[in-house]
Design an enzyme around this catalytic site. Structure first.
Site, short mmCIF file in Angstrom:
data_model
loop_
_atom_site.label_atom_id
_atom_site.label_comp_id
_atom_site.label_asym_id
_atom_site.label_seq_id
_atom_site.Cartn_x
_atom_site.Cartn_y
_atom_site.Cartn_z
N THR A 124 -39.51 21.63 -22.33
CA THR A 124 -38.77 21.92 -23.55
C THR A 124 -39.06 23.34 -24.00
O THR A 124 -40.21 23.80 -23.93
CB THR A 124 -39.11 20.91 -24.67
N HIS A 153 -53.48 10.69 -22.34
CA HIS A 153 -54.89 10.69 -21.96
C HIS A 153 -55.31 9.36 -21.33
O HIS A 153 -56.42 9.25 -20.78
CB HIS A 153 -55.74 10.97 -23.20
#
Length: 438
Positions: free
Chosen positions: A356, A409
């Protein structure tokens, strides 16, 4: 006669919202003519006529949610459009009105479809059929304290829409009867004693506009919240010296465009750099499926595009197999389709990693949100001249860009995320190496 039905919208999409009708009742249409535009979670689709005829009835109005396969209108033959739209309601209404069948039939013959609407609506109101109201109409009626049984519907089948509720009370003679009960209800005016404290904007006399969120905006909002709630999302940052890329573009852009008929932008460099880093750190190209990991051996790169209706992420398939001009051409095609609202569902589905670019809007630094179920997204930012220390004695101004990697994560360790971003930086600062990464 045939029904206008909501077409199959693709895998995982079971409903949409009627964005707008392009025809009205009584219009003559031909096979293939576009009748309405349907808004889905991802794209807007056109609904076309399957045969020639006349629009005899529009069953669902703009703004209403509709399911796949649901009839939203009726196309009748040009010769019998009036009878087809008027026959059934008149026949159903005859026994309940207490009139003889012959009288009802003659009334139906004398009154066209428009005249049948009133008995159909009256029948629904008399029976107290609140179920014949759209969700938006129910909500509006609750907010205004309106009894749906007192609202007249303009829909041929007696379904009450938001416009009907909106117009109730301002319709003249029909509003006279309910006027007294409405005036007796003090509940909506109760906030007046609280005027000394906090009052709604409307009570303060301040201008407020209520605007319905589009289906796509609702979906974007839902998915962004879902991403933050379901993923263990972290972001790591770095910066890239864009000197080498700017130099290549300056020297080669004219020859590149003349040869390939497409401009040499930044996205091809970033796409190639991301693919090189994904090959080195494959967990960023994976996905969580229950208790399993899906390690993807292909590189379908999503490119975020800001369209009028909201952000969309079309996908460049097998980007690792494409050359620089092919990537630039494909991104340009997808971006043009996104802004024209003509993307197809397959062009939006899938994707293994997303890029993006907030820099085109002037963003200097941001933390992009994951495009789940992907586990990584790279954010590009504005190129800005900043003083960079070459050594202890020399400082120069360089065109620098901050880059950000948000990652999940749960499956990507911090060291791996940082190393991935460093690899992207190295490839961008040495653009010739990108030719060796493919």
């Amino acid at each position: 006669m045939s029904e206008i039905k909501v077409p199959d919208l693709g895998e995982s999409i079971s409903e949409g919202t009627i964005y707008k009708w392009l025809v009205k009742e009584g219009d003559t249409v031909g096979q293939g003519d576009v009748l309405a535009e349907l808004e889905t979670d991802k794209v807007n689709l056109e609904i076309s006529a399957e045969e020639d005829g006349v629009i005899s009835s529009i069953l669902r109005q703009a703004g209403e949610n509709v399911a796949v396969g649901e009839a939203i209108g009726i196309i009748g033959s040009a010769a019998g459009a009036g009878a087809a739209s008027g026959g059934k309601p008149a026949a159903d209404n005859a026994p309940q009105s207490g009139s003889a069948p012959a009288a009802a039939a003659s009334a139906a013959a004398a009154e066209p479809a428009a005249a049948v609407t009133a008995p159909a609506a009256a029948e629904g109101a008399a029976a107290g059929t609140a179920a014949l109201a759209s969700p938006g109409a129910r909500k509006l009626a609750r907010e205004r304290g309106i009894d749906l049984g007192e609202v007249s519907a303009r829909d041929p089948i007696g379904r009450i829409g938001q416009a009907d509720v909106d117009g109730h009370g301002a319709a003249g003679p029909q509003a006279a009867a309910p006027a007294a009960p409405a005036a007796v209800r003090p509940e909506p005016a109760k906030p007046a004693p609280q005027a000394a404290g906090k009052a709604p904007h409307a009570e303060d006399g301040k201008a407020t506009e209520r605007k319905r969120m589009s289906r796509r905006r609702l979906t974007i909002a839902s998915r962004l919240v879902e991403a933050q709630q379901t993923a263990a999302m972290l972001t790591t940052f770095n910066e890239v010296d864009m000197t080498a890329i700017l130099d290549i573009r300056k020297r080669r852009k004219d020859a590149f465009k003349e040869k390939h008929e497409v401009g040499l932008g930044f996205m091809s460099f970033f796409t190639k750099a991301v693919i090189g880093a994904l090959k080195a750190y494959p967990m960023l190209n994976a996905e969580i499926d229950g208790e399993d990991l899906l390690l993807k051996k292909y590189y379908d790169i999503g490119i975020a595009v800001a369209a009028k209706e909201g952000l969309v992420v079309p996908v460049v398939r097998d980007a690792d197999r494409l050359s620089f001009p092919e990537i630039e051409r494909r991104i340009g095609e997808l971006a043009s389709k996104a802004r024209a609202n003509t993307l197809s569902l397959p062009e939006l589905q899938g994707g293994t990693f997303t890029i993006t670019n907030g820099g085109v809007f002037g963003s200097l630094l941001s933390t992009p949100i994951l495009n789940t179920p992907q586990v990584g997204i790279l954010g590009m930012h504005k190129i800005q001249l900043r003083p960079i220390a070459l050594d202890e004695e020399r400082t120069v101004n360089r065109p620098m860009m901050y880059i950000a990697l948000s990652y999940d994560h749960r499956i990507v360790d911090g060291s791996e995320a940082v190393s991935f971003l460093v690899r992207v930086k190295e490839l961008l600062e040495d653009p010739e190496s990108l030719l060796l990464e493919g």
